[in-house]
Scaffold this motif. Structure first.
Motif, PDB file in Angstrom:
ATOM      1  N   LEU A  72       0.936  -1.162  -0.034  1.00 19.28           N
ATOM      2  CA  LEU A  72      -0.015  -0.065  -0.042  1.00 19.28           C
ATOM      3  C   LEU A  72       0.734   1.201   0.039  1.00 19.28           C
ATOM      4  N   LEU A  73       1.773   1.282   0.842  1.00 17.98           N
ATOM      5  CA  LEU A  73       2.553   2.647   0.956  1.00 17.98           C
ATOM      6  C   LEU A  73       3.481   2.414  -0.395  1.00 17.98           C
ATOM      7  N   GLY A  74       3.863   1.189  -1.057  1.00 21.78           N
ATOM      8  CA  GLY A  74       4.672   1.406  -1.939  1.00 21.78           C
ATOM      9  C   GLY A  74       4.029   1.897  -3.493  1.00 21.78           C
ATOM     10  N   LEU A  75       2.724   1.551  -3.354  1.00 16.14           N
ATOM     11  CA  LEU A  75       1.917   2.186  -4.533  1.00 16.14           C
ATOM     12  C   LEU A  75       1.666   3.798  -4.355  1.00 16.14           C
TER      13      LEU A  75
ATOM     14  N   TYR B 229      -9.019  -2.457   3.352  1.00 15.91           N
ATOM     15  CA  TYR B 229     -10.046  -3.440   3.840  1.00 15.91           C
ATOM     16  C   TYR B 229      -9.327  -4.517   4.635  1.00 15.91           C
ATOM     17  N   ALA B 230      -8.593  -5.266   3.953  1.00 14.46           N
ATOM     18  CA  ALA B 230      -7.913  -6.378   4.532  1.00 14.46           C
ATOM     19  C   ALA B 230      -7.213  -6.175   5.778  1.00 14.46           C
ATOM     20  N   MET B 231      -6.642  -4.969   5.812  1.00 20.96           N
ATOM     21  CA  MET B 231      -5.933  -4.721   7.018  1.00 20.96           C
ATOM     22  C   MET B 231      -6.896  -4.160   8.073  1.00 20.96           C
ATOM     23  N   LEU B 232      -7.862  -3.485   7.949  1.00 22.51           N
ATOM     24  CA  LEU B 232      -8.842  -2.971   8.899  1.00 22.51           C
ATOM     25  C   LEU B 232      -9.530  -4.227   9.367  1.00 22.51           C
TER      26      LEU B 232
ATOM     27  N   THR C 171      -5.189  -9.839   6.398  1.00 24.09           N
ATOM     28  CA  THR C 171      -4.152  -9.792   5.643  1.00 24.09           C
ATOM     29  C   THR C 171      -3.453 -10.986   5.136  1.00 24.09           C
ATOM     30  N   GLN C 172      -4.074 -12.086   5.902  1.00 25.99           N
ATOM     31  CA  GLN C 172      -3.388 -13.447   5.162  1.00 25.99           C
ATOM     32  C   GLN C 172      -4.009 -13.445   3.710  1.00 25.99           C
ATOM     33  N   VAL C 173      -5.015 -12.763   3.347  1.00 29.86           N
ATOM     34  CA  VAL C 173      -5.666 -13.152   2.141  1.00 29.86           C
ATOM     35  C   VAL C 173      -4.614 -12.217   1.099  1.00 29.86           C
ATOM     36  N   THR C 174      -4.229 -10.993   1.291  1.00 26.82           N
ATOM     37  CA  THR C 174      -3.371 -10.141   0.653  1.00 26.82           C
ATOM     38  C   THR C 174      -2.156 -10.288   0.628  1.00 26.82           C
ATOM     39  N   ASP C 175      -1.519 -10.496   1.889  1.00 29.82           N
ATOM     40  CA  ASP C 175      -0.061 -10.556   1.837  1.00 29.82           C
ATOM     41  C   ASP C 175       0.731 -11.493   1.048  1.00 29.82           C
ATOM     42  N   PRO C 176       0.347 -12.527   0.653  1.00 24.14           N
ATOM     43  CA  PRO C 176       1.320 -13.425  -0.255  1.00 24.14           C
ATOM     44  C   PRO C 176       1.151 -12.633  -1.466  1.00 24.14           C
ATOM     45  N   LEU C 177       0.460 -11.944  -2.157  1.00 26.07           N
ATOM     46  CA  LEU C 177       0.587 -11.393  -3.439  1.00 26.07           C
ATOM     47  C   LEU C 177       0.695 -10.026  -3.332  1.00 26.07           C
TER      48      LEU C 177
ATOM     49  N   ARG D 165     -11.862 -13.831  -2.347  1.00 24.44           N
ATOM     50  CA  ARG D 165     -11.473 -14.284  -1.387  1.00 24.44           C
ATOM     51  C   ARG D 165     -12.117 -13.574   0.050  1.00 24.44           C
ATOM     52  N   LEU D 166     -11.961 -12.168  -0.061  1.00 28.86           N
ATOM     53  CA  LEU D 166     -12.338 -11.227   1.164  1.00 28.86           C
ATOM     54  C   LEU D 166     -13.914 -11.472   1.168  1.00 28.86           C
TER      55      LEU D 166
END
Length: 138
Positions: A10-13, A76-79, A83-89, A133-134
């Motif tokens: 997120l910060l990188g984007l 949304y994933a973080m809140l 994040t187990q859904v978004t972290d890998p990709l 997934r979410l």
């Protein structure tokens, strides 16, 4: 404090979009300072600076156009603690965004347009996967 891969992406984007706008401002600033362009002669779409300037404007605009989508899903994933859904990709998404922009900056030849499209397609597939997934549909 350690950041999750989702937070880093997120910060990188945001950082990547900021970097592109800084390069854009610098490019246009140099044109103004050199007397090549009037300060009020720049079209928003970059058409007033053909070649690299136009590709740079479009690469930045593309980041701005897509940032809300990625921001919303990652936030949304973080809140919601998912994040187990978004972290890998998440790192793949960030890398694909950077590759897409770099291909945009490099050339408009068919090869680079295909590479740019491939980078964008990776991002769209990841975003769709995350949404499914979410939402609990996968």
């Amino acid at each position: 404090m350690s950041l999750s891969p989702s937070a880093v992406a997120l910060l990188g984007l945001v950082a990547w979009t900021l970097l592109l706008v800084l390069v854009l401002v610098n490019h246009r600033g140099l044109l103004v300072l050199s007397g090549s362009r009037a300060v009020n002669a720049f079209a928003a779409d970059g058409s007033s600076t053909p070649g690299f300037g136009q590709r740079l404007a479009r690469a930045h605009a593309n980041c701005v156009e897509n940032l809300p989508l990625f921001f919303a899903v990652l936030l949304y994933a973080m809140l919601t603690g998912q994040t187990q859904v978004t972290d890998p990709l998440a790192p793949v998404l960030l890398a694909a965004r950077i590759v897409q922009s770099l291909m945009h900056l490099a050339s408009t030849s068919p090869l680079f347009v295909w590479l740019r499209f491939a980078g964008y397609l990776v991002q769209l597939v990841i975003l769709a996967w995350w949404l499914l997934r979410l939402a609990g549909w996968l």
